[in-house]
Scaffold this motif. Structure first.
Motif, short mmCIF file in Angstrom:
data_model
loop_
_atom_site.label_atom_id
_atom_site.label_comp_id
_atom_site.label_asym_id
_atom_site.label_seq_id
_atom_site.Cartn_x
_atom_site.Cartn_y
_atom_site.Cartn_z
N THR A 185 0.83 -1.21 0.00
CA THR A 185 0.00 0.00 0.00
C THR A 185 0.87 1.26 0.00
OG1 THR A 185 -0.18 -0.11 2.43
CG2 THR A 185 -1.92 -1.14 1.15
N SER A 223 -6.71 -11.17 -7.60
CA SER A 223 -7.90 -12.01 -7.43
C SER A 223 -8.67 -12.06 -8.74
CB SER A 223 -8.78 -11.44 -6.31
OG SER A 223 -9.96 -12.20 -6.16
N TRP A 251 -1.94 -8.89 -13.66
CA TRP A 251 -2.44 -7.59 -13.26
C TRP A 251 -1.37 -6.50 -13.37
CZ3 TRP A 251 -0.15 -4.90 -9.30
CH2 TRP A 251 0.68 -5.62 -8.44
N ASN A 297 -12.69 -2.70 -9.86
CA ASN A 297 -11.62 -2.46 -8.90
C ASN A 297 -10.64 -3.63 -8.99
OD1 ASN A 297 -13.04 -0.17 -7.92
ND2 ASN A 297 -14.32 -1.54 -6.69
N LEU A 298 -9.51 -3.50 -8.34
CA LEU A 298 -8.51 -4.56 -8.37
C LEU A 298 -8.26 -5.05 -6.96
CD1 LEU A 298 -6.38 -6.26 -9.87
CD2 LEU A 298 -4.76 -4.40 -9.48
N ALA A 299 -8.41 -6.35 -6.76
CA ALA A 299 -8.16 -6.97 -5.46
C ALA A 299 -6.86 -7.77 -5.53
CB ALA A 299 -9.30 -7.88 -5.06
N GLN A 326 -6.44 -9.15 1.95
CA GLN A 326 -6.84 -8.68 0.63
C GLN A 326 -6.76 -7.16 0.59
OE1 GLN A 326 -10.14 -10.42 -1.75
NE2 GLN A 326 -11.06 -8.38 -1.62
N THR A 367 -7.68 -4.03 -1.64
CA THR A 367 -8.53 -3.63 -2.75
C THR A 367 -8.21 -2.20 -3.17
OG1 THR A 367 -10.31 -5.07 -1.97
CG2 THR A 367 -10.89 -3.40 -3.60
N TYR A 379 -9.11 1.11 -5.63
CA TYR A 379 -10.22 1.74 -6.33
C TYR A 379 -9.68 2.78 -7.30
CZ TYR A 379 -12.84 -0.44 -2.55
OH TYR A 379 -13.35 -1.36 -1.66
N ILE A 386 -7.63 2.87 -0.99
CA ILE A 386 -7.12 1.52 -0.77
C ILE A 386 -7.74 0.96 0.50
CG2 ILE A 386 -5.08 0.09 -0.36
CD1 ILE A 386 -3.42 2.18 -1.82
N ASN A 387 -8.26 -0.26 0.42
CA ASN A 387 -8.88 -0.89 1.57
C ASN A 387 -8.24 -2.26 1.80
OD1 ASN A 387 -10.87 -1.27 3.67
ND2 ASN A 387 -11.92 -2.68 2.27
N SER A 388 -8.08 -2.62 3.07
CA SER A 388 -7.46 -3.90 3.39
C SER A 388 -8.33 -4.66 4.38
CB SER A 388 -6.06 -3.67 4.00
OG SER A 388 -5.50 -4.88 4.46
#
Length: 259
Positions: free
Chosen positions: A66, A201, A206, A229-231, A244, A246, A248, A253-255
């Motif tokens: 990240t 994912s 990617w 989105n990309l995971a 994971q 993710t 956007y 960015i989310n975890s």
């Protein structure tokens, strides 16, 4: 507690207890013992925090990934360049590679609105969306040309040299990318901890592209992932843990933890 920490504790205790009686028949007071216990407790807590961080390679790797993505987005906007993050082909499951290009966009393509002659330098296209000054474009099977200016009102691209060949209307106009490795990160910044792997994912190849305005485009190979989105999944096989991450398109960015 390590021997080095025990030595520091004893030295600290001696400094804090200067009035300890030297007589072999004298003992320690309850207050003195409580001070020593408190010091040992504080040092043990500090050591346990450091040990917990050191022994959490999955979280460390997540923070590393990240951190790279956030830094790349800032770098793209500050240099008006385009950046790409993808798995390093030499070690795709454990290392990232960061590349840049002078182009201001991640992906742009259009077609000729009118036919051209060999001497054409003002190229009429159906859309100039995504193109910017400094881009390199390829018209049909011709050679790459530098874009000197973009006119959104007239929907034209001004190129530096004549096209050199006759091209029919509706001929594809595509972006040419000259990706080069960027030196803003050290190798260890791009390498995950031992036993940690990364994979997309549902995505086999990617990549993350950030344009000069900070907008993010995701690709699976050469195919643009429209509206997705990309995971990215980080896995610690030794401890049967995973996270994971993710991404956007807007940059968030989310975890989350995964089993």
């Amino acid at each position: 507690m390590s021997s080095k920490q025990r030595t520091k504790t004893l030295i600290l205790c001696q400094k804090l207890l200067p009035n300890i009686r030297k007589n072999q028949f004298s003992g320690y007071t309850l207050a003195e013992l409580l001070v020593v216990v408190a010091i040992i407790g504080i040092l043990a807590a500090i050591a346990s925090i450091g040990k917990s961080w050191y022994e959490n390679p999955l979280a460390n790797s997540r923070d590393r990934v990240t951190g790279v993505l956030k830094a790349v987005r800032l770098k793209a906007m500050s240099t008006t360049s385009t950046y790409r993050v993808r798995p390093d082909p030499a070690n795709p499951s454990q290392k990232l590679i960061v590349e840049s290009t002078k182009s201001g966009s991640c992906d742009a393509s259009t077609t000729l609105r009118t036919a051209t002659t060999a001497t054409t330098q003002t190229v009429e296209v159906n859309s100039v969306n995504g193109f910017s000054m400094g881009d390199k474009i390829k018209i049909g099977s011709g050679s790459a040309k530098d874009v000197l200016s973009v006119n959104p009102d007239a929907q034209t691209l001004q190129i530096g040299t004549p096209i050199g060949s006759i091209q029919a209307a509706d001929t594809p106009v595509t972006m040419v990318k000259d990706w080069v490795n960027d030196g803003i990160f050290m190798s260890e910044d791009l390498t995950l901890e031992d036993d940690i792997t990364i994979a997309g994912s549902g995505v086999t190849n990617w990549s993350v592209c950030v344009n000069s305005q900070g907008f993010i485009t995701f690709f699976d190979g050469s195919n643009k992932m429209e509206g997705a989105n990309l995971a990215l999944v980080l896995t610690d096989a030794q401890r049967s843990q995973g996270k994971q991450v993710t991404l956007y398109a807007g940059g968030a960015i989310n975890s989350v933890e995964i089993n």
